[in-house]
Design a protein around this motif. Structure first.
Motif, mmCIF file in Angstrom:
data_model
loop_
_atom_site.group_PDB
_atom_site.id
_atom_site.type_symbol
_atom_site.label_atom_id
_atom_site.label_comp_id
_atom_site.label_asym_id
_atom_site.label_seq_id
_atom_site.Cartn_x
_atom_site.Cartn_y
_atom_site.Cartn_z
ATOM 1 N N TYR A 188 -10.724 20.170 -12.594
ATOM 2 C CA TYR A 188 -11.059 18.836 -13.081
ATOM 3 C C TYR A 188 -9.947 17.836 -12.781
ATOM 4 C CZ TYR A 188 -15.264 20.566 -15.274
ATOM 5 O OH TYR A 188 -16.510 21.106 -15.488
ATOM 6 N N LEU A 189 -8.734 18.308 -12.668
ATOM 7 C CA LEU A 189 -7.637 17.447 -12.227
ATOM 8 C C LEU A 189 -7.859 17.041 -10.775
ATOM 9 C CD1 LEU A 189 -4.829 16.111 -12.375
ATOM 10 C CD2 LEU A 189 -3.835 18.371 -11.886
ATOM 11 N N PHE A 190 -8.279 17.978 -9.951
ATOM 12 C CA PHE A 190 -8.555 17.668 -8.547
ATOM 13 C C PHE A 190 -9.765 16.738 -8.418
ATOM 14 C CE2 PHE A 190 -6.198 21.704 -8.250
ATOM 15 C CZ PHE A 190 -5.171 21.295 -7.399
ATOM 16 N N TYR A 191 -10.738 16.891 -9.301
ATOM 17 C CA TYR A 191 -11.866 15.953 -9.307
ATOM 18 C C TYR A 191 -11.372 14.530 -9.590
ATOM 19 C CZ TYR A 191 -14.890 20.100 -9.781
ATOM 20 O OH TYR A 191 -15.531 21.301 -9.591
ATOM 21 N N ALA A 192 -10.442 14.407 -10.532
ATOM 22 C CA ALA A 192 -9.894 13.087 -10.877
ATOM 23 C C ALA A 192 -9.125 12.496 -9.696
ATOM 24 C CB ALA A 192 -8.981 13.205 -12.095
ATOM 25 N N ILE A 193 -8.354 13.325 -9.003
ATOM 26 C CA ILE A 193 -7.609 12.849 -7.829
ATOM 27 C C ILE A 193 -8.578 12.382 -6.753
ATOM 28 C CG2 ILE A 193 -6.099 13.558 -5.930
ATOM 29 C CD1 ILE A 193 -4.696 15.431 -7.935
ATOM 30 N N LEU A 194 -9.637 13.156 -6.520
ATOM 31 C CA LEU A 194 -10.641 12.789 -5.519
ATOM 32 C C LEU A 194 -11.345 11.493 -5.914
ATOM 33 C CD1 LEU A 194 -12.289 13.411 -2.990
ATOM 34 C CD2 LEU A 194 -13.805 14.815 -4.410
ATOM 35 N N PHE A 195 -11.724 11.367 -7.177
ATOM 36 C CA PHE A 195 -12.368 10.156 -7.678
ATOM 37 C C PHE A 195 -11.465 8.949 -7.427
ATOM 38 C CE2 PHE A 195 -15.475 8.304 -10.695
ATOM 39 C CZ PHE A 195 -14.842 7.099 -10.965
ATOM 40 N N HIS A 196 -10.188 9.108 -7.757
ATOM 41 C CA HIS A 196 -9.224 8.016 -7.582
ATOM 42 C C HIS A 196 -9.086 7.647 -6.108
ATOM 43 C CE1 HIS A 196 -5.653 6.119 -9.833
ATOM 44 N NE2 HIS A 196 -5.832 5.445 -8.714
ATOM 45 N N ALA A 197 -9.009 8.650 -5.255
ATOM 46 C CA ALA A 197 -8.873 8.383 -3.821
ATOM 47 C C ALA A 197 -10.098 7.657 -3.274
ATOM 48 C CB ALA A 197 -8.669 9.700 -3.067
ATOM 49 N N LEU A 198 -11.277 8.007 -3.771
ATOM 50 C CA LEU A 198 -12.508 7.376 -3.296
ATOM 51 C C LEU A 198 -12.634 5.933 -3.769
ATOM 52 C CD1 LEU A 198 -15.066 10.304 -3.710
ATOM 53 C CD2 LEU A 198 -14.186 9.339 -1.572
ATOM 54 N N ILE A 199 -12.226 5.674 -5.016
ATOM 55 C CA ILE A 199 -12.340 4.307 -5.516
ATOM 56 C C ILE A 199 -11.311 3.392 -4.858
ATOM 57 C CG2 ILE A 199 -10.772 4.361 -7.498
ATOM 58 C CD1 ILE A 199 -12.998 2.973 -9.117
ATOM 59 N N ASP A 200 -10.212 3.990 -4.358
ATOM 60 C CA ASP A 200 -9.210 3.231 -3.595
ATOM 61 C C ASP A 200 -9.452 3.383 -2.094
ATOM 62 O OD1 ASP A 200 -8.000 2.350 -5.847
ATOM 63 O OD2 ASP A 200 -6.303 3.706 -5.778
ATOM 64 N N SER A 201 -10.687 3.626 -1.729
ATOM 65 C CA SER A 201 -11.070 3.901 -0.353
ATOM 66 C C SER A 201 -10.731 2.758 0.601
ATOM 67 C CB SER A 201 -12.578 4.163 -0.306
ATOM 68 O OG SER A 201 -13.094 4.028 0.978
ATOM 69 N N PRO A 202 -10.516 3.078 1.899
ATOM 70 C CA PRO A 202 -10.331 2.028 2.920
ATOM 71 C C PRO A 202 -11.493 1.042 2.963
ATOM 72 C CG PRO A 202 -9.790 4.183 3.826
ATOM 73 C CD PRO A 202 -10.361 4.419 2.455
ATOM 74 N N VAL A 203 -12.687 1.501 2.544
ATOM 75 C CA VAL A 203 -13.855 0.619 2.542
ATOM 76 C C VAL A 203 -13.586 -0.631 1.713
ATOM 77 C CG1 VAL A 203 -16.257 0.404 1.812
ATOM 78 C CG2 VAL A 203 -15.473 2.519 2.897
ATOM 79 N N VAL A 204 -12.996 -0.447 0.532
ATOM 80 C CA VAL A 204 -12.720 -1.572 -0.363
ATOM 81 C C VAL A 204 -11.729 -2.535 0.279
ATOM 82 C CG1 VAL A 204 -11.819 -2.230 -2.626
ATOM 83 C CG2 VAL A 204 -13.167 -0.147 -2.376
ATOM 84 N N VAL A 205 -10.670 -1.981 0.853
ATOM 85 C CA VAL A 205 -9.628 -2.814 1.472
ATOM 86 C C VAL A 205 -10.192 -3.601 2.643
ATOM 87 C CG1 VAL A 205 -7.383 -2.810 2.610
ATOM 88 C CG2 VAL A 205 -7.851 -1.178 0.771
ATOM 89 N N LEU A 206 -10.930 -2.934 3.510
ATOM 90 C CA LEU A 206 -11.461 -3.595 4.699
ATOM 91 C C LEU A 206 -12.492 -4.654 4.344
ATOM 92 C CD1 LEU A 206 -11.784 -0.527 7.096
ATOM 93 C CD2 LEU A 206 -10.041 -2.311 7.131
#
Length: 245
Positions: A188-206
Motif C-alpha cells: 500500500y505504500l507502493f500504491y501511494a508512491i505510484l498514485f503520487h507519481a501519476l498525479i504529478d505526471s508529465p501530462v499535467v506539466v505539458l
C-alpha cells in the motif's frame, strides 16, 4: 478595473483555501471525530522534511551538474516522469516514517484525514498561500502589480481549486500509507508512491505549459475524485478493524 477587483476577490479566496481552510477542517475533525491535533502538525512536518529540506535542495544541487541538465533537455518526458516519481518517493516515505514512528498508537481514520490536511495544507501554504499573501499585501499597499490587469481573473481562482484537489489527493494518499503502517502490508505504500507519481505526471506539466489549463485540472480532478473515494472507503475498512471511528 472591474476585472482587477474580481482578480483580487479570487486571490482572497485562494489565500483562504491555502492558509486557513485546512486548519478549520482539522478543527472540525478534532471536535466531531476526536482526531488529534498532533496529526496535523506531523503531516505538515512530513511535507516540510520531504520537499523544502530534502528533495528540493537535492534537485537544486543536481541542477548544477552538466549531465543532469543534458538529460533533462534531451529526455523531457522521462525527466518529468522521474521528477513526479521522486516526489512520490520522498513524500510518501516521509509520510510513512511520520505515521510509523510518531503516530503509531493513533492510526485512526480521523487522524489520517487530519494528517493529510496538514501535509496538503503545508504544501498549499508554501507553494501558493504565501505568494498570494504577498500579492494582496502589495495591492492593498498601493504598489503596482504589473500582470494583475493582464491575467484572466479566473486563473487566480483556479490556483485555489487546484489546491483543494491536491489536499484531497493528500488525504487519500495518507489513507494508503496509514493502512500500510497499520497492517504491515507495504504494497500500500507502493500504491501511494505510484498514485503520487501519476498525479504529478508529465501530462499535467505539458498541458499547463501549453495553456490547456482546464485539461490539466481535469486530469488532476480524476485523481482527486479517486482519492475522495479512497478516503470514504478506508473509513469503513478501519472502522471494521477498530470499532466505530
Amino acid at each position: 478595473m472591474k476585472a482587477v477587483g474580481v482578480s483580487v476577490l479570487f486571490m482572497f479566496i485562494t489565500a483562504f483555501i491555502c492558509i486557513l481552510a485546512p486548519t478549520l477542517l482539522a478543527a472540525v475533525m478534532v471536535k466531531k471525530y476526536k482526531a488529534n491535533w498532533r496529526a496535523l502538525f506531523l503531516g505538515a512536518a512530513a511535507f516540510t522534511v520531504a520537499q523544502p529540506l530534502l528533495r528540493l535542495p537535492l534537485l537544486k544541487w543536481l541542477g548544477y551538474k552538466a549531465w543532469f541538465v543534458l538529460f533533462s533537455q534531451s529526455n523531457t518526458l522521462l525527466f518529468l516522469a522521474l521528477l513526479g516519481l521522486s516526489a512520490g518517493i520522498f513524500e510518501e516515505l516521509s509520510r510513512f516514517i511520520a505515521l510509523r514512528f510518531f503516530l503509531k498508537k493513533r492510526l485512526t481514520w480521523a487522524n489520517g484525514v487530519v494528517f493529510g490536511l496538514g501535509h496538503g495544507g503545508a504544501e498549499a501554504l508554501l507553494l501558493v498561500g504565501l505568494n498570494y499573501v504577498g500579492l494582496l499585501y502589495n495591492f492593498m499597499s498601493g504598489r503596482p502589480i504589473n500582470f494583475l490587469g493582464q491575467t484572466p481573473p479566473y486563473l487566480f481562482l483556479v490556483a485555489g481549486l487546484e489546491r483543494v484537489m491536491a489536499i484531497s489527493a493528500h488525504i487519500g494518499m495518507t489513507m494508503l500509507v496509514l493502512y500500510a503502517v497499520k497492517t504491515k502490508k507495504l504494497r500500500y505504500l507502493f500504491y501511494a508512491i505510484l498514485f503520487h507519481a501519476l498525479i504529478d505526471s508529465p501530462v499535467v506539466v505539458l498541458l499547463s505549459q501549453r495553456g490547456q489549463v482546464w485539461a490539466s485540472e481535469g486530469y488532476v480532478a480524476v485523481f482527486a475524485a479517486f482519492a475522495l473515494w479512497l478516503t470514504v472507503r478506508f473509513r469503513a475498512i478501519l472502522a471494521v478493524k477498530e470499532g466505530p471511528v
